[in-house]
Design a protein around this motif. Sequence first.
Motif, mmCIF file in Angstrom:
data_model
loop_
_atom_site.group_PDB
_atom_site.id
_atom_site.type_symbol
_atom_site.label_atom_id
_atom_site.label_comp_id
_atom_site.label_asym_id
_atom_site.label_seq_id
_atom_site.Cartn_x
_atom_site.Cartn_y
_atom_site.Cartn_z
ATOM 1 N N LEU A 15 -33.922 9.907 -75.996
ATOM 2 C CA LEU A 15 -35.161 10.069 -75.229
ATOM 3 C C LEU A 15 -35.222 11.418 -74.517
ATOM 4 O O LEU A 15 -36.238 12.082 -74.518
ATOM 5 C CB LEU A 15 -35.305 8.935 -74.198
ATOM 6 C CG LEU A 15 -35.312 7.501 -74.751
ATOM 7 C CD1 LEU A 15 -35.525 6.510 -73.624
ATOM 8 C CD2 LEU A 15 -36.403 7.331 -75.801
ATOM 9 N N CYS A 16 -34.116 11.803 -73.874
ATOM 10 C CA CYS A 16 -34.169 13.050 -73.101
ATOM 11 C C CYS A 16 -33.307 14.149 -73.705
ATOM 12 O O CYS A 16 -33.474 15.322 -73.367
ATOM 13 C CB CYS A 16 -33.751 12.791 -71.651
ATOM 14 S SG CYS A 16 -32.008 12.388 -71.471
ATOM 15 N N GLU A 52 -25.765 8.969 -74.427
ATOM 16 C CA GLU A 52 -26.512 7.715 -74.322
ATOM 17 C C GLU A 52 -25.572 6.535 -74.044
ATOM 18 O O GLU A 52 -25.030 5.932 -74.973
ATOM 19 C CB GLU A 52 -27.312 7.463 -75.602
ATOM 20 C CG GLU A 52 -28.300 6.331 -75.405
ATOM 21 C CD GLU A 52 -28.734 5.672 -76.704
ATOM 22 O OE1 GLU A 52 -29.861 5.173 -76.737
ATOM 23 O OE2 GLU A 52 -27.951 5.665 -77.676
ATOM 24 N N CYS A 102 -31.898 8.086 -67.133
ATOM 25 C CA CYS A 102 -32.661 8.945 -68.050
ATOM 26 C C CYS A 102 -33.975 9.398 -67.381
ATOM 27 O O CYS A 102 -34.691 8.581 -66.790
ATOM 28 C CB CYS A 102 -32.966 8.169 -69.323
ATOM 29 S SG CYS A 102 -33.842 9.169 -70.509
ATOM 30 N N LEU A 138 -36.760 10.227 -68.597
ATOM 31 C CA LEU A 138 -37.963 9.606 -69.151
ATOM 32 C C LEU A 138 -38.113 8.166 -68.652
ATOM 33 O O LEU A 138 -39.201 7.726 -68.278
ATOM 34 C CB LEU A 138 -37.848 9.629 -70.677
ATOM 35 C CG LEU A 138 -39.174 9.527 -71.406
ATOM 36 C CD1 LEU A 138 -39.248 10.604 -72.465
ATOM 37 C CD2 LEU A 138 -39.348 8.163 -72.026
ATOM 38 N N ARG A 148 -36.826 3.013 -77.719
ATOM 39 C CA ARG A 148 -35.677 3.848 -78.098
ATOM 40 C C ARG A 148 -35.342 3.646 -79.585
ATOM 41 O O ARG A 148 -35.112 4.588 -80.331
ATOM 42 C CB ARG A 148 -34.507 3.484 -77.187
ATOM 43 C CG ARG A 148 -33.194 4.140 -77.501
ATOM 44 C CD ARG A 148 -32.327 3.196 -78.320
ATOM 45 N NE ARG A 148 -31.038 3.825 -78.572
ATOM 46 C CZ ARG A 148 -30.347 3.632 -79.691
ATOM 47 N NH1 ARG A 148 -30.813 2.858 -80.644
ATOM 48 N NH2 ARG A 148 -29.192 4.231 -79.853
ATOM 49 N N MET A 199 -37.707 5.255 -81.946
ATOM 50 C CA MET A 199 -37.524 6.705 -82.002
ATOM 51 C C MET A 199 -36.318 7.062 -82.916
ATOM 52 O O MET A 199 -36.332 8.050 -83.620
ATOM 53 C CB MET A 199 -37.274 7.202 -80.580
ATOM 54 C CG MET A 199 -37.286 8.699 -80.454
ATOM 55 S SD MET A 199 -37.266 9.107 -78.722
ATOM 56 C CE MET A 199 -38.955 9.439 -78.463
#
Length: 288
Positions: free
Chosen positions: A209-210, A215, A224, A226, A283, A286
């Motif tokens: 995400l960032c 992670e 995070c 986001l 997540r 993505m």
Amino acid sequence: MVEVCHGKNNQRSFLPLNGNIRGCWENIVNSISNLRFNGKGLNNLILGKVANGEDIRFWLNTWTGDSPFVERWTHLFGLELSKLCRVAERRLVNQGNGGFTWNWSRQPESDVELKEWQECHEILNRISLNNNKDLWKWNNDNQEGFSVKAVKLALIEDIDDDHPPNFEWCKWVPLKCNIMVWRGNLDRLATRVNLRRRIVNITSVMCPLCEELEETIKHLFTACSLVDRVWSAFSAWCNFPQIYAFAFKDIMEIHKFTQLSKKAKTLIQGLMFITCWCIWKGRNEMVF
Ligand SMILES: [Zn+2]
């Protein structure tokens, strides 16, 4: 300022809190009240070292023994008219044994009150005041004086020793959300760091995400940048105080530390679970 807004004469805690005033002070006090180091609360670990007795609160701070007098002599405390009084107001300097002043609503008279009063006298007889300033220390730390650093170290140690809390299912949200949060609690979601731990060959362990940090479950759901925005939006939408989670267990338990009704707490718990599910789903979309 806090004392003006939150202080009250029947205060029982070392931190004043007026339950009718919502806001960040309420969150701070609730968080501090729930902190435990080896089962002990903060007020049992910040110890007053009495000298002139002008800073230490007679009933509410811990300054002789390992708990504040309010917890040891509850009946006497009930009779006290000035519950916020300092040590110096109860113990007269240069008066020798028995030099105490009291401010009771009535004299202690029942057996239990007299027994508590006797115990209290026995302990106070061993205390002598002087003209120096009172000091504070942390948890019998050998170092003179109180330091935030010592508390911070204790907190970090405590978090490192932390076991996952018992999982509380939320009945009104779908089973898949409960299972996902349950697995998160046990650190068993397939985050990139967990995959690396299981020697799965992956190209990157950075947060998808960032892309700023690795992670882990803790990063993904609490730190995070986001996801931080997701929690801010959550707070705004639910009219709920800003969420500050430092570990996954904070997300699972945040509803317990609110002043809401039981029903509203279950509602917040469920919404937190659903939000976690959405973060995890987002997540995965993505990544895959
Ligand atoms: Zn991230």
